[in-house]
Design an enzyme around this catalytic site. Structure first.
Site, PDB file in Angstrom:
ATOM      1  N   LYS A  37      33.059  30.892 116.316  1.00 51.05           N
ATOM      2  CA  LYS A  37      33.932  29.717 116.420  1.00 51.05           C
ATOM      3  C   LYS A  37      33.466  28.692 115.395  1.00 51.05           C
ATOM      4  O   LYS A  37      32.302  28.289 115.381  1.00 51.05           O
ATOM      5  CB  LYS A  37      33.874  29.120 117.828  1.00 51.05           C
ATOM      6  CG  LYS A  37      34.833  27.967 118.059  1.00 51.05           C
ATOM      7  CD  LYS A  37      36.287  28.443 118.109  1.00 51.05           C
ATOM      8  CE  LYS A  37      36.648  28.974 119.476  1.00 51.05           C
ATOM      9  NZ  LYS A  37      38.078  29.336 119.602  1.00 51.05           N
ATOM     10  N   THR A  86      35.087  33.889 121.266  1.00 48.79           N
ATOM     11  CA  THR A  86      34.738  32.682 120.505  1.00 48.79           C
ATOM     12  C   THR A  86      34.936  31.431 121.360  1.00 48.79           C
ATOM     13  O   THR A  86      34.258  30.426 121.152  1.00 48.79           O
ATOM     14  CB  THR A  86      35.573  32.575 119.219  1.00 48.79           C
ATOM     15  OG1 THR A  86      36.955  32.434 119.547  1.00 48.79           O
ATOM     16  CG2 THR A  86      35.372  33.811 118.340  1.00 48.79           C
ATOM     17  N   ASP A  87      35.852  31.495 122.330  1.00 53.59           N
ATOM     18  CA  ASP A  87      36.010  30.352 123.234  1.00 53.59           C
ATOM     19  C   ASP A  87      34.737  30.123 124.040  1.00 53.59           C
ATOM     20  O   ASP A  87      34.384  28.976 124.354  1.00 53.59           O
ATOM     21  CB  ASP A  87      37.200  30.589 124.168  1.00 53.59           C
ATOM     22  CG  ASP A  87      37.549  29.356 124.981  1.00 53.59           C
ATOM     23  OD1 ASP A  87      38.020  28.365 124.387  1.00 53.59           O
ATOM     24  OD2 ASP A  87      37.330  29.372 126.214  1.00 53.59           O
ATOM     25  N   PHE A 136      20.842  10.686  76.333  1.00 57.15           N
ATOM     26  CA  PHE A 136      21.268  12.060  76.090  1.00 57.15           C
ATOM     27  C   PHE A 136      21.529  12.222  74.596  1.00 57.15           C
ATOM     28  O   PHE A 136      22.522  11.732  74.066  1.00 57.15           O
ATOM     29  CB  PHE A 136      22.533  12.411  76.891  1.00 57.15           C
ATOM     30  CG  PHE A 136      22.904  13.866  76.813  1.00 57.15           C
ATOM     31  CD1 PHE A 136      22.017  14.849  77.231  1.00 57.15           C
ATOM     32  CD2 PHE A 136      24.143  14.263  76.325  1.00 57.15           C
ATOM     33  CE1 PHE A 136      22.349  16.196  77.161  1.00 57.15           C
ATOM     34  CE2 PHE A 136      24.489  15.610  76.250  1.00 57.15           C
ATOM     35  CZ  PHE A 136      23.582  16.572  76.667  1.00 57.15           C
ATOM     36  N   ARG A 152      22.539   5.047  78.727  1.00 56.36           N
ATOM     37  CA  ARG A 152      23.774   5.430  79.403  1.00 56.36           C
ATOM     38  C   ARG A 152      23.643   5.277  80.905  1.00 56.36           C
ATOM     39  O   ARG A 152      22.525   5.201  81.459  1.00 56.36           O
ATOM     40  CB  ARG A 152      24.146   6.874  79.072  1.00 56.36           C
ATOM     41  CG  ARG A 152      23.194   7.910  79.650  1.00 56.36           C
ATOM     42  CD  ARG A 152      23.745   9.327  79.539  1.00 56.36           C
ATOM     43  NE  ARG A 152      22.843  10.300  80.150  1.00 56.36           N
ATOM     44  CZ  ARG A 152      23.174  11.565  80.392  1.00 56.36           C
ATOM     45  NH1 ARG A 152      24.383  12.017  80.076  1.00 56.36           N
ATOM     46  NH2 ARG A 152      22.308  12.401  80.947  1.00 56.36           N
ATOM     47  N   GLN A 209      19.284  17.550  83.997  1.00 58.78           N
ATOM     48  CA  GLN A 209      18.426  18.672  84.387  1.00 58.78           C
ATOM     49  C   GLN A 209      17.001  18.202  84.661  1.00 58.78           C
ATOM     50  O   GLN A 209      16.362  18.631  85.633  1.00 58.78           O
ATOM     51  CB  GLN A 209      18.416  19.742  83.293  1.00 58.78           C
ATOM     52  CG  GLN A 209      19.694  20.547  83.198  1.00 58.78           C
ATOM     53  CD  GLN A 209      20.699  19.958  82.224  1.00 58.78           C
ATOM     54  OE1 GLN A 209      20.698  18.751  81.984  1.00 58.78           O
ATOM     55  NE2 GLN A 209      21.547  20.808  81.666  1.00 58.78           N
ATOM     56  N   ASN A 263      27.757  15.645  87.136  1.00 58.27           N
ATOM     57  CA  ASN A 263      27.483  14.467  86.304  1.00 58.27           C
ATOM     58  C   ASN A 263      28.709  13.571  86.340  1.00 58.27           C
ATOM     59  O   ASN A 263      29.742  13.884  85.752  1.00 58.27           O
ATOM     60  CB  ASN A 263      27.151  14.892  84.872  1.00 58.27           C
ATOM     61  CG  ASN A 263      26.455  13.798  84.100  1.00 58.27           C
ATOM     62  OD1 ASN A 263      26.556  12.626  84.446  1.00 58.27           O
ATOM     63  ND2 ASN A 263      25.744  14.170  83.050  1.00 58.27           N
ATOM     64  N   HIS A 310      30.495  11.053  84.953  1.00 57.52           N
ATOM     65  CA  HIS A 310      30.463  10.388  83.661  1.00 57.52           C
ATOM     66  C   HIS A 310      31.043   8.973  83.721  1.00 57.52           C
ATOM     67  O   HIS A 310      32.076   8.738  84.364  1.00 57.52           O
ATOM     68  CB  HIS A 310      31.256  11.204  82.634  1.00 57.52           C
ATOM     69  CG  HIS A 310      30.730  12.587  82.442  1.00 57.52           C
ATOM     70  ND1 HIS A 310      29.486  12.849  81.932  1.00 57.52           N
ATOM     71  CD2 HIS A 310      31.290  13.805  82.704  1.00 57.52           C
ATOM     72  CE1 HIS A 310      29.294  14.154  81.865  1.00 57.52           C
ATOM     73  NE2 HIS A 310      30.372  14.758  82.338  1.00 57.52           N
TER      74      HIS A 310
END
Length: 315
Positions: free
Chosen positions: A26, A71-72, A171, A188, A236, A262, A264
């Site tokens: 479930k 599942t109940d 970067f 940045r 990274q 990322n 941006h």
């Protein structure tokens, strides 16, 4: 003219397709437990998914449900266990459930419990402010507990934790070809939405389990501190610093995996309006939601096995 017929390859008459890996359960049972400590109330808000596997061949081949726990029933068990055992932590609640399903049903050999926990903050409003809450918008806590009757595997984590460094990120020096248009950046914005999982070394139920809540808070603290304190030359590098800090400071954890989009942020060109958009002053950015760079990696304690899936959507 004679017609030549092609022989049709024959199938073995007795062969039938063989059932492979299978599971059932479930999914997404929402359970909210409110504990009343006098006038002060406490909330645990969980989304629990149960997945069971074992001797399930016949239900697939012939439709016999003799080995199938409905599942109940698993849904009802989640509610009953929330009352009976409490929801002290997502991990401990999952351990109670997994142990129950494997040990109470001979046909069930493995249980996997996945839990999302939604946080609530208390709204303070005078003396009567102990029972009002607002959903916290920071992140969703995650836990996956797997038990096969002998060994445990506990993987905790979080998703949707958005963080940003408005500086101390660069970067540049990257590979370039004829299609490269991105200018090098020496100051940045670095922003991401953290999705992370970490696997515990604890696997023997006879040994003391970690303090799940304390571990979660400490892992969160360390990944945030590493993000804030790392002067980043790449996302990274930041990712590795986050995972390495967790491994270095939390001995109960053997493996960490992060998926970091990322987010941006690009400086808006305001020159057409006669305005300078200089980062030395206040700057205006365009936050792009897509496309985005996606940085993913696993950091391991030396000598440990890599077991967290590369695709975190499968966990």
């Amino acid at each position: 003219m004679a017609v030549t017929s092609r022989a049709t390859p024959s199938r073995p008459s007795a062969a039938r397709p063989v059932l492979g890996q299978n599971q059932y359960g479930k999914a997404e049972t929402r359970v909210v437990r409110i504990t009343r400590d006098g006038a002060t109330h406490h909330i645990k808000d969980l989304n629990v998914s149960v997945s069971l596997s074992g001797d399930m061949d016949e239900v697939h081949y012939s439709g016999s449900n003799a080995n199938v726990l409905p599942t109940d029933t698993t849904k009802n068990t989640v509610y009953a266990f929330a009352k009976e055992h409490g929801t002290e932590s997502a991990e401990q609640f999952g351990i109670h459930l997994a142990r129950h399903f494997v040990t109470s049903q001979p046909s069930i050999h493995r249980a996997r419990i996945r839990i999302e926990e939604y946080a609530w903050d208390r709204i303070e409003h005078g003396a009567e402010g102990a029972h009002s809450f607002v959903r916290t918008g920071q992140e969703t806590r995650l836990a996956q507990i797997t038990y096969d009757g002998e060994r445990w595997e506990v993987v905790s984590g979080l998703k949707d934790l958005t963080v940003m460094n408005s500086t101390n990120s660069e970067f540049w020096g990257y590979a370039k070809d004829r299609y490269t248009t991105l200018p090098e950046a020496y100051d940045r914005v670095l922003a991401t939405e953290v999705s992370g999982r970490w696997r515990f070394g604890w696997a023997d139920g006879a040994k003391p389990a970690p303090d799940w809540d304390e571990s979660y808070e400490q892992v969160r603290k360390h990944l945030l501190q590493a993000f804030a304190e790392t002067y980043s030359l790449s996302l990274q590098q930041t990712l590795y610093a986050m995972g390495a800090r967790i491994i270095d400071h939390r001995p109960e954890i053997d493996e960490v995996r992060f998926s970091l989009p990322n987010k941006h942020h690009f400086l808006v060109d305001l020159e057409p309006f006669g305005l300078s958009n200089d980062t030395a002053d206040s700057a205006v950015y365009f936050a792009a939601d897509r496309p985005y760079g996606l940085i993913e990696a696993t950091i391991l304690r030396e000598g440990c096995e890599e077991r967290i899936p590369a695709d975190l959507t499968n966990l």
